[in-house]
Scaffold this motif. Structure first.
Motif, PDB file in Angstrom:
ATOM      1  N   LEU A  29       0.824  -1.213   0.000  1.00 41.00           N
ATOM      2  CA  LEU A  29       0.000   0.000   0.000  1.00 41.00           C
ATOM      3  C   LEU A  29       0.861   1.266   0.000  1.00 41.00           C
ATOM      4  O   LEU A  29       0.562   2.233  -0.711  1.00 41.00           O
ATOM      5  CB  LEU A  29      -0.931   0.006   1.210  1.00 41.00           C
ATOM      6  CG  LEU A  29      -2.213  -0.806   1.076  1.00 41.00           C
ATOM      7  CD1 LEU A  29      -2.972  -0.817   2.396  1.00 41.00           C
ATOM      8  CD2 LEU A  29      -3.092  -0.245  -0.023  1.00 41.00           C
ATOM      9  N   MET A  30       1.921   1.270   0.801  1.00 40.53           N
ATOM     10  CA  MET A  30       2.807   2.433   0.804  1.00 40.53           C
ATOM     11  C   MET A  30       3.410   2.664  -0.579  1.00 40.53           C
ATOM     12  O   MET A  30       3.417   3.789  -1.101  1.00 40.53           O
ATOM     13  CB  MET A  30       3.931   2.236   1.826  1.00 40.53           C
ATOM     14  CG  MET A  30       3.500   2.389   3.261  1.00 40.53           C
ATOM     15  SD  MET A  30       4.915   2.319   4.387  1.00 40.53           S
ATOM     16  CE  MET A  30       5.448   0.617   4.197  1.00 40.53           C
ATOM     17  N   SER A  31       3.917   1.600  -1.162  1.00 44.19           N
ATOM     18  CA  SER A  31       4.567   1.726  -2.460  1.00 44.19           C
ATOM     19  C   SER A  31       3.568   2.084  -3.560  1.00 44.19           C
ATOM     20  O   SER A  31       3.899   2.839  -4.484  1.00 44.19           O
ATOM     21  CB  SER A  31       5.282   0.416  -2.803  1.00 44.19           C
ATOM     22  OG  SER A  31       5.960   0.509  -4.030  1.00 44.19           O
ATOM     23  N   ALA A  32       2.337   1.576  -3.454  1.00 42.43           N
ATOM     24  CA  ALA A  32       1.309   1.924  -4.447  1.00 42.43           C
ATOM     25  C   ALA A  32       0.981   3.414  -4.400  1.00 42.43           C
ATOM     26  O   ALA A  32       0.799   4.062  -5.438  1.00 42.43           O
ATOM     27  CB  ALA A  32       0.048   1.091  -4.208  1.00 42.43           C
ATOM     28  N   GLY A  33       0.887   3.963  -3.176  1.00 42.56           N
ATOM     29  CA  GLY A  33       0.643   5.391  -3.055  1.00 42.56           C
ATOM     30  C   GLY A  33       1.753   6.202  -3.684  1.00 42.56           C
ATOM     31  O   GLY A  33       1.516   7.195  -4.385  1.00 42.56           O
ATOM     32  N   LEU A  34       2.995   5.768  -3.475  1.00 44.18           N
ATOM     33  CA  LEU A  34       4.128   6.450  -4.089  1.00 44.18           C
ATOM     34  C   LEU A  34       4.087   6.325  -5.611  1.00 44.18           C
ATOM     35  O   LEU A  34       4.393   7.278  -6.329  1.00 44.18           O
ATOM     36  CB  LEU A  34       5.431   5.865  -3.552  1.00 44.18           C
ATOM     37  CG  LEU A  34       5.904   6.469  -2.230  1.00 44.18           C
ATOM     38  CD1 LEU A  34       6.843   5.516  -1.511  1.00 44.18           C
ATOM     39  CD2 LEU A  34       6.594   7.795  -2.478  1.00 44.18           C
ATOM     40  N   GLY A  35       3.712   5.143  -6.103  1.00 47.37           N
ATOM     41  CA  GLY A  35       3.633   4.951  -7.550  1.00 47.37           C
ATOM     42  C   GLY A  35       2.599   5.854  -8.196  1.00 47.37           C
ATOM     43  O   GLY A  35       2.829   6.422  -9.269  1.00 47.37           O
ATOM     44  N   ALA A  36       1.444   6.005  -7.536  1.00 51.90           N
ATOM     45  CA  ALA A  36       0.403   6.887  -8.071  1.00 51.90           C
ATOM     46  C   ALA A  36       0.871   8.333  -8.097  1.00 51.90           C
ATOM     47  O   ALA A  36       0.701   9.040  -9.097  1.00 51.90           O
ATOM     48  CB  ALA A  36      -0.873   6.752  -7.236  1.00 51.90           C
ATOM     49  N   TYR A  37       1.461   8.776  -6.998  1.00 53.27           N
ATOM     50  CA  TYR A  37       1.988  10.149  -6.912  1.00 53.27           C
ATOM     51  C   TYR A  37       3.078  10.379  -7.963  1.00 53.27           C
ATOM     52  O   TYR A  37       3.171  11.444  -8.567  1.00 53.27           O
ATOM     53  CB  TYR A  37       2.537  10.382  -5.509  1.00 53.27           C
ATOM     54  CG  TYR A  37       3.412  11.599  -5.360  1.00 53.27           C
ATOM     55  CD1 TYR A  37       2.865  12.873  -5.269  1.00 53.27           C
ATOM     56  CD2 TYR A  37       4.799  11.475  -5.318  1.00 53.27           C
ATOM     57  CE1 TYR A  37       3.671  14.000  -5.135  1.00 53.27           C
ATOM     58  CE2 TYR A  37       5.615  12.585  -5.183  1.00 53.27           C
ATOM     59  CZ  TYR A  37       5.049  13.844  -5.095  1.00 53.27           C
ATOM     60  OH  TYR A  37       5.854  14.947  -4.965  1.00 53.27           O
ATOM     61  N   GLU A  38       3.867   9.354  -8.177  1.00 54.80           N
ATOM     62  CA  GLU A  38       5.016   9.448  -9.064  1.00 54.80           C
ATOM     63  C   GLU A  38       4.604   9.660 -10.526  1.00 54.80           C
ATOM     64  O   GLU A  38       5.147  10.527 -11.226  1.00 54.80           O
ATOM     65  CB  GLU A  38       5.802   8.142  -8.933  1.00 54.80           C
ATOM     66  CG  GLU A  38       7.100   8.061  -9.675  1.00 54.80           C
ATOM     67  CD  GLU A  38       7.812   6.771  -9.296  1.00 54.80           C
ATOM     68  OE1 GLU A  38       9.029   6.840  -9.096  1.00 54.80           O
ATOM     69  OE2 GLU A  38       7.165   5.708  -9.195  1.00 54.80           O
ATOM     70  N   LEU A  39       3.640   8.881 -11.004  1.00 54.87           N
ATOM     71  CA  LEU A  39       3.316   8.892 -12.436  1.00 54.87           C
ATOM     72  C   LEU A  39       2.143   9.788 -12.804  1.00 54.87           C
ATOM     73  O   LEU A  39       1.963  10.123 -13.976  1.00 54.87           O
ATOM     74  CB  LEU A  39       3.027   7.461 -12.908  1.00 54.87           C
ATOM     75  CG  LEU A  39       2.946   7.299 -14.423  1.00 54.87           C
ATOM     76  CD1 LEU A  39       4.324   7.471 -15.064  1.00 54.87           C
ATOM     77  CD2 LEU A  39       2.354   5.959 -14.811  1.00 54.87           C
ATOM     78  N   VAL A  40       1.352  10.214 -11.842  1.00 60.42           N
ATOM     79  CA  VAL A  40       0.094  10.883 -12.164  1.00 60.42           C
ATOM     80  C   VAL A  40       0.235  12.116 -13.058  1.00 60.42           C
ATOM     81  O   VAL A  40      -0.678  12.389 -13.853  1.00 60.42           O
ATOM     82  CB  VAL A  40      -0.699  11.211 -10.870  1.00 60.42           C
ATOM     83  CG1 VAL A  40      -0.026  12.307 -10.054  1.00 60.42           C
ATOM     84  CG2 VAL A  40      -2.148  11.579 -11.191  1.00 60.42           C
ATOM     85  N   PRO A  41       1.342  12.885 -13.034  1.00 58.14           N
ATOM     86  CA  PRO A  41       1.425  14.005 -13.979  1.00 58.14           C
ATOM     87  C   PRO A  41       1.313  13.581 -15.439  1.00 58.14           C
ATOM     88  O   PRO A  41       0.818  14.347 -16.276  1.00 58.14           O
ATOM     89  CB  PRO A  41       2.796  14.617 -13.686  1.00 58.14           C
ATOM     90  CG  PRO A  41       3.066  14.270 -12.264  1.00 58.14           C
ATOM     91  CD  PRO A  41       2.477  12.896 -12.095  1.00 58.14           C
ATOM     92  N   ALA A  42       1.747  12.355 -15.762  1.00 59.16           N
ATOM     93  CA  ALA A  42       1.670  11.879 -17.149  1.00 59.16           C
ATOM     94  C   ALA A  42       0.231  11.763 -17.628  1.00 59.16           C
ATOM     95  O   ALA A  42      -0.046  11.884 -18.826  1.00 59.16           O
ATOM     96  CB  ALA A  42       2.374  10.530 -17.277  1.00 59.16           C
TER      97      ALA A  42
END
Length: 408
Positions: A29-42
């Motif tokens: 869950l922690m890593s998924a939140g980071l992944g969403a934050y990471e790529l969402v500008p695209a």
């Protein structure tokens, strides 16, 4: 042994097993939140470009700067993790992520592009700590026969987060304005750390091994086999981030699909990794008896021709099929390589080996969106996808000659 002792041992084993899987769930869950934050500008690139008045490559930097930060910070972070408590490091990193999300929202609202980039640098530090420490703790918490599967399952959090970001980013932007994408997805990481914290007691340090010396750490970063796996990670992540970053814009600008539909379709590419990354670990641990190379080779052989020829596809159903197959194929290896590289070194420096792979692998993720943006500005999408296909060919050739852990 008395019946009372046997019952106590059984209860302890069940509790330990429950904690092990709870730890894994919280880390995901922690890593998924980071992944969403990471790529969402695209997922909202056209909105960002129109609002901030930036070029394609400058918009790509908002995604790739987090990976660039990870490239620079990963090895120092890994060295620290091998000599400190990874559990506490994760908690601090999630706190930094919250700060980065709020900072990014304020900078985007004010139209301050470079301040927004700086907030993403802070987010990149949080990302690399959670990622490296998560792989280290998960890898140590499971026995060797399940280690590949467990680590691959943790890395499936990446595509989960990417899919959440790609699929819901346009919806968040429509409802709250695009700057809201930065703080909203950090909440997932907060839920994850609440689950992870009580389940991970006693898991912050490697046990039974002395702290590594500087010479031990130096041998990791000069190991030819570790470099081979690192380069496989570089090529795999370059392909993965190239498609994630620029396929939405391609579908919007060349195929004239809506931003919402483009985001939903491209979300399939990372989303299928939830199954693919776990499958890569299971195939390697079971079908191939712990061998890693066959799965990595298969990954590049299947994904490469689809990515190279992606712009020849002009109908939505075939686009969907291509994204699913290519996304599944390339992600077969993206989780497995982290278990792979740990097995090439001694347990005391496993976190450093993971950090090295993260650094070299994510260099591909950092370079790909920016380089592709410049290539698209100078030429077209067709050229960019063909160049990506060339990288896939190189990956297949390198995988053919890669070592197995038992050969190290």
């Amino acid at each position: 042994m008395s019946s009372e002792d046997a019952t106590l041992d059984a209860t302890t084993a069940v509790t330990s097993e429950r904690a092990r899987w709870g730890l894994l769930a919280g880390a995901i869950l922690m890593s998924a939140g980071l992944g969403a934050y990471e790529l969402v500008p695209a997922s909202v690139t056209p909105l960002i470009r129109a609002s901030l008045g930036v070029s394609a490559s400058e918009a790509g930097l908002l995604v790739s700067v987090m990976f660039g930060t990870a490239v620079l910070a990963s090895i120092p972070v890994g060295i620290v993790l091998d000599r400190t408590n990874s559990r506490y490091a994760i908690a601090v990193a999630v706190g930094l992520l919250l700060v980065a999300g709020v900072w990014g929202w304020q900078a985007a609202t004010a139209g301050a592009y470079w301040s927004l980039v700086a907030s993403r640098v802070l987010g990149g530090v949080a990302y690399v700590v959670v990622w490296n420490a998560g792989i280290d703790i998960v890898g140590r918490s499971f026995d060797p026969a399940r280690q590949g599967t467990a680590v691959a399952t943790f890395t499936a959090s990446g595509p989960v987060g990417f899919a959440i970001g790609q699929g819901t980013g346009p919806i968040v932007a429509e409802q709250f304005g695009w700057p809201a994408i930065f703080p909203i997805f950090t909440g997932i990481a907060c839920v994850g750390v609440i689950i992870f914290w009580p389940m991970s007691r006693g898991s912050g340090h490697a046990t039974g091994t002395p702290a590594p010396t500087l010479s031990d750490l130096g041998r990791v970063v000069t190991n030819r086999r570790v470099w081979t796996v690192g380069l496989l990670g570089f090529l795999g992540y370059a392909l993965y981030l190239f498609v994630n970053s620029w396929a939405p814009s391609y579908l919007t600008e060349d195929l004239q699909l809506s931003l919402e539909l483009s985001g939903a379709l491209v979300a399939l590419f990372p989303a299928v990794g939830v199954l693919s990354r776990v499958t890569g670990g299971v195939l390697s641990d079971t079908l191939f008896g712990g061998r890693r190379r066959p799965v990595v080779l298969l990954s590049f052989l299947v994904a490469t021709p689809i990515i190279a020829g992606f712009t020849a596809i002009r109908t939505v159903p075939v686009v969907v099929a291509a994204l699913l197959v290519a996304g599944f194929a390339i992600q077969l290896c993206l989780g497995l390589v982290f278990a792979y590289v740990r097995e090439l070194v001694e347990p005391a420096v496993a976190a450093t080996a993971v950090a090295f792979l993260t650094s070299v692998g994510l260099a591909g993720a950092f370079i790909a969106p920016i380089a592709a943006g410049r290539l698209i500005d100078a030429s077209n999408y067709e050229t960019a996808f063909l160049v990506a296909g060339t990288l896939g060919v190189l990956g297949a050739l390198l995988a053919w000659y890669a070592p197995e852990p038992k050969e190290a």
